[in-house]
Motif scaffolding. Structure first.
Motif, mmCIF file in Angstrom:
data_model
loop_
_atom_site.group_PDB
_atom_site.id
_atom_site.type_symbol
_atom_site.label_atom_id
_atom_site.label_comp_id
_atom_site.label_asym_id
_atom_site.label_seq_id
_atom_site.Cartn_x
_atom_site.Cartn_y
_atom_site.Cartn_z
ATOM 1 N N SER A 1 37.621 2.280 -5.804
ATOM 2 C CA SER A 1 36.588 2.042 -4.793
ATOM 3 C C SER A 1 35.375 2.912 -5.073
ATOM 4 O O SER A 1 35.509 4.094 -5.407
ATOM 5 N N CYS A 2 34.200 2.309 -4.945
ATOM 6 C CA CYS A 2 32.939 3.035 -5.101
ATOM 7 C C CYS A 2 32.101 2.747 -3.853
ATOM 8 O O CYS A 2 31.782 1.587 -3.573
ATOM 9 N N THR A 3 31.759 3.788 -3.107
ATOM 10 C CA THR A 3 31.067 3.627 -1.837
ATOM 11 C C THR A 3 29.739 4.374 -1.862
ATOM 12 O O THR A 3 29.695 5.558 -2.207
ATOM 13 N N ALA A 4 28.667 3.663 -1.511
ATOM 14 C CA ALA A 4 27.334 4.261 -1.405
ATOM 15 C C ALA A 4 26.930 4.252 0.065
ATOM 16 O O ALA A 4 26.965 3.204 0.713
ATOM 17 N N ARG A 5 26.530 5.401 0.588
ATOM 18 C CA ARG A 5 26.180 5.532 1.999
ATOM 19 C C ARG A 5 24.770 6.086 2.168
ATOM 20 O O ARG A 5 24.299 6.873 1.354
ATOM 21 N N GLY A 6 24.127 5.690 3.274
ATOM 22 C CA GLY A 6 22.890 6.320 3.713
ATOM 23 C C GLY A 6 21.701 6.145 2.801
ATOM 24 O O GLY A 6 20.816 7.005 2.773
ATOM 25 N N PHE A 7 21.600 5.032 2.054
ATOM 26 C CA PHE A 7 20.481 4.862 1.128
ATOM 27 C C PHE A 7 19.402 3.962 1.739
ATOM 28 O O PHE A 7 19.657 3.149 2.629
ATOM 29 N N TYR B 1 24.642 0.689 3.651
ATOM 30 C CA TYR B 1 25.994 1.026 3.182
ATOM 31 C C TYR B 1 26.479 -0.090 2.257
ATOM 32 O O TYR B 1 26.226 -1.273 2.507
ATOM 33 N N LEU B 2 27.180 0.284 1.194
ATOM 34 C CA LEU B 2 27.766 -0.706 0.290
ATOM 35 C C LEU B 2 29.027 -0.127 -0.338
ATOM 36 O O LEU B 2 29.042 1.026 -0.765
ATOM 37 N N SER C 1 31.687 -5.306 -0.085
ATOM 38 C CA SER C 1 31.473 -5.373 1.362
ATOM 39 C C SER C 1 30.154 -6.059 1.687
ATOM 40 O O SER C 1 29.929 -6.485 2.818
ATOM 41 N N GLY C 2 29.265 -6.166 0.686
ATOM 42 C CA GLY C 2 27.900 -6.600 0.959
ATOM 43 C C GLY C 2 27.111 -5.419 1.510
ATOM 44 O O GLY C 2 27.693 -4.439 2.011
ATOM 45 N N ILE C 3 25.805 -5.478 1.410
ATOM 46 C CA ILE C 3 24.975 -4.383 1.911
ATOM 47 C C ILE C 3 24.892 -4.483 3.426
ATOM 48 O O ILE C 3 24.433 -5.486 3.973
ATOM 49 N N LEU C 4 25.336 -3.426 4.106
ATOM 50 C CA LEU C 4 25.411 -3.413 5.563
ATOM 51 C C LEU C 4 24.451 -2.379 6.141
ATOM 52 O O LEU C 4 24.249 -1.311 5.549
ATOM 53 N N PRO C 5 23.827 -2.665 7.302
ATOM 54 C CA PRO C 5 22.895 -1.703 7.912
ATOM 55 C C PRO C 5 23.624 -0.619 8.690
ATOM 56 O O PRO C 5 24.673 -0.859 9.293
ATOM 57 N N ASN C 6 23.078 0.594 8.670
ATOM 58 C CA ASN C 6 23.551 1.694 9.504
ATOM 59 C C ASN C 6 22.638 1.846 10.714
ATOM 60 O O ASN C 6 21.539 1.291 10.756
ATOM 61 N N TYR D 1 0.820 -1.214 0.000
ATOM 62 C CA TYR D 1 0.000 0.000 0.000
ATOM 63 C C TYR D 1 0.854 1.264 0.000
ATOM 64 O O TYR D 1 0.612 2.206 -0.762
ATOM 65 N N LYS D 2 1.876 1.262 0.875
ATOM 66 C CA LYS D 2 2.676 2.474 1.019
ATOM 67 C C LYS D 2 3.991 2.131 1.701
ATOM 68 O O LYS D 2 4.045 1.239 2.545
ATOM 69 N N SER D 3 5.038 2.849 1.348
ATOM 70 C CA SER D 3 6.332 2.632 1.987
ATOM 71 C C SER D 3 6.304 3.171 3.406
ATOM 72 O O SER D 3 5.770 4.255 3.670
ATOM 73 N N LEU D 4 6.854 2.393 4.347
ATOM 74 C CA LEU D 4 6.906 2.832 5.737
ATOM 75 C C LEU D 4 7.919 3.952 5.937
ATOM 76 O O LEU D 4 7.858 4.684 6.921
ATOM 77 N N LYS D 5 8.838 4.065 5.006
ATOM 78 C CA LYS D 5 9.881 5.073 5.118
ATOM 79 C C LYS D 5 10.153 5.643 3.743
ATOM 80 O O LYS D 5 10.110 4.928 2.748
ATOM 81 N N ASP D 6 10.408 6.943 3.690
ATOM 82 C CA ASP D 6 10.693 7.578 2.408
ATOM 83 C C ASP D 6 11.986 7.023 1.816
ATOM 84 O O ASP D 6 12.943 6.704 2.535
ATOM 85 N N ASN D 7 12.001 6.905 0.491
ATOM 86 C CA ASN D 7 13.212 6.466 -0.194
ATOM 87 C C ASN D 7 14.306 7.520 -0.045
ATOM 88 O O ASN D 7 14.043 8.723 -0.169
ATOM 89 N N VAL D 8 15.509 7.065 0.235
ATOM 90 C CA VAL D 8 16.644 7.974 0.417
ATOM 91 C C VAL D 8 17.729 7.609 -0.592
ATOM 92 O O VAL D 8 18.190 6.461 -0.613
ATOM 93 N N PRO D 9 18.143 8.547 -1.446
ATOM 94 C CA PRO D 9 19.185 8.230 -2.430
ATOM 95 C C PRO D 9 20.544 8.067 -1.767
ATOM 96 O O PRO D 9 20.801 8.633 -0.695
ATOM 97 N N PRO D 10 21.434 7.309 -2.382
ATOM 98 C CA PRO D 10 22.760 7.103 -1.787
ATOM 99 C C PRO D 10 23.675 8.303 -1.977
ATOM 100 O O PRO D 10 23.566 9.039 -2.957
#
Length: 346
Positions: free
Chosen positions: A226-232, A267-268, A256-261, A200-209
């Motif tokens: 190295s390519c690092t994506a944070r905070g997505f 984080y990836l 690194s695999g997708i890791l939780p913040n 129905y709806k996302s519980l949290k707004d999408n956040v770009p990396p």
């Protein structure tokens, strides 16, 4: 010529397959539903039963047998589930209080310490995960006084006993009655509930990396990109390397695999190791995420990125120089002020 045409056709088809796969991975959305139920009691009585439900690390609902009410923490989610569905869940929890009392009685009675009067804590942790609305994982953990004694992966279908003293109760878990209940509840109250909510709806707004790309040279002369994506958010994301706008296998890739913040974002980091003879030019990191309207392209710096220890040392030196400058200016000002004061007194 015919052989060359076949090779070109094969290469084009292979990269097309890679592109389609990359698109599918990017569009896939991962969700996880976790339910935790805790019962506290003795061999004589059930003192408390509480439950809490999380979807994508956000609290959805809670229950306590003292108030005998399910509280949905997100107003619109209560409307999506409906009064009938929530009432049904509440009645299920009320009906299972007697079963939990039976469990408390037998486990406390046969507990290794044979201490019937002390309080014991039984917990059930259940979780299920979907990716692109397809179930990928489903688990149940049974915990007694803080120690896990049984667990099951739904895909495997076999209970794993972790404590020898509880093995004699496995026949209950394996019985057709409780097996049917387990499967029914995991499908209805874990998977289906999550699908109702996230559909129905996302519980949290999408956040770009936030993306950073760096280039280093190791001691062996290899070039490390190295390519690092944070905070997505959500966690489904695709990072890939391209050279001159083309896909390919350019070197040794690691992830690194997708890791939780801590803030429920993710984080990836992906790295690409090139041989010393490679120029390292023309490489880009392409990032695809649901919060980005189009794939974002980040070029690799032509020169090696300054190492963090050197950057930190430079920052410290500049800070010390600035501090000494401010201190010197302040001392000079105080001296001038003191000199003017002395002249006035004369």
């Amino acid at each position: 010529m015919e052989c060359q045409r076949r090779r070109r056709w094969f290469s084009s088809a292979w990269f097309l397959i890679l592109g389609v796969f990359a698109f599918r991975v990017t569009q896939a959305v991962h969700h996880k539903h976790v339910g935790q139920f805790t019962a506290v009691g003795t061999s004589y009585s059930l003192l408390e039963l509480s439950g809490i439900s999380f979807i994508d690390d956000i609290e959805l609902a809670s229950y306590n047998n003292i108030h005998q009410e399910i509280i949905v923490k997100i107003p619109w989610a209560a409307k999506v589930l409906g009064v009938e569905y929530i009432t049904e869940m509440r009645n299920v929890l009320l009906g299972h209080e007697q079963n939990l009392h039976w469990m408390m009685y037998h486990l406390a009675k046969n507990y290794i310490n044979h201490d019937y009067k002390r309080n014991h804590t039984g917990q059930l942790l259940a979780d299920c995960e979907t990716d692109n609305d397809i179930k990928i994982k489903s688990n149940i953990h049974l915990i007694w006084d803080g120690e896990e004694y049984y667990r099951i992966e739904e895909e495997d279908g076999q209970w794993e006993d972790l404590k020898p003293e509880f093995k004699k109760y496995q026949y209950v878990l394996d019985s057709p009655f409780w097996t049917d209940i387990r499967k029914s509840y995991m499908n209805k109250y874990c998977l289906d509930m999550m699908r109702k909510i996230v559909g129905y709806k996302s519980l949290k707004d999408n956040v770009p990396p936030e993306v950073t790309v760096s280039r280093h040279v190791n001691q062996g002369g290899s070039i490390i990109l190295s390519c690092t994506a944070r905070g997505f958010y959500p966690q489904s994301i695709l990072l890939r390397w391209e050279k001159d706008g083309k896909l390919g296998v350019w070197g040794n890739e690691t992830s690194s695999g997708i890791l939780p913040n801590m803030d429920n974002t993710f984080y990836l980091q992906v790295t690409l190791e090139l041989p010393p003879e490679a120029s390292g030019r023309g490489y880009t990191c392409v990032v695809e995420h649901i919060a980005l309207k189009t794939p974002a392209v980040y070029p690799v710096p032509e020169k090696p990125t300054m190492e963090k220890p050197w950057a930190l040392a430079l920052f410290i030196v500049l800070a010390v120089i600035l501090l000494l400058s401010c201190a010197g200016a302040f001392i000079a000002w105080r001296k001038r002020k003191a000199g003017m004061h002395v002249m006035r007194e004369r």
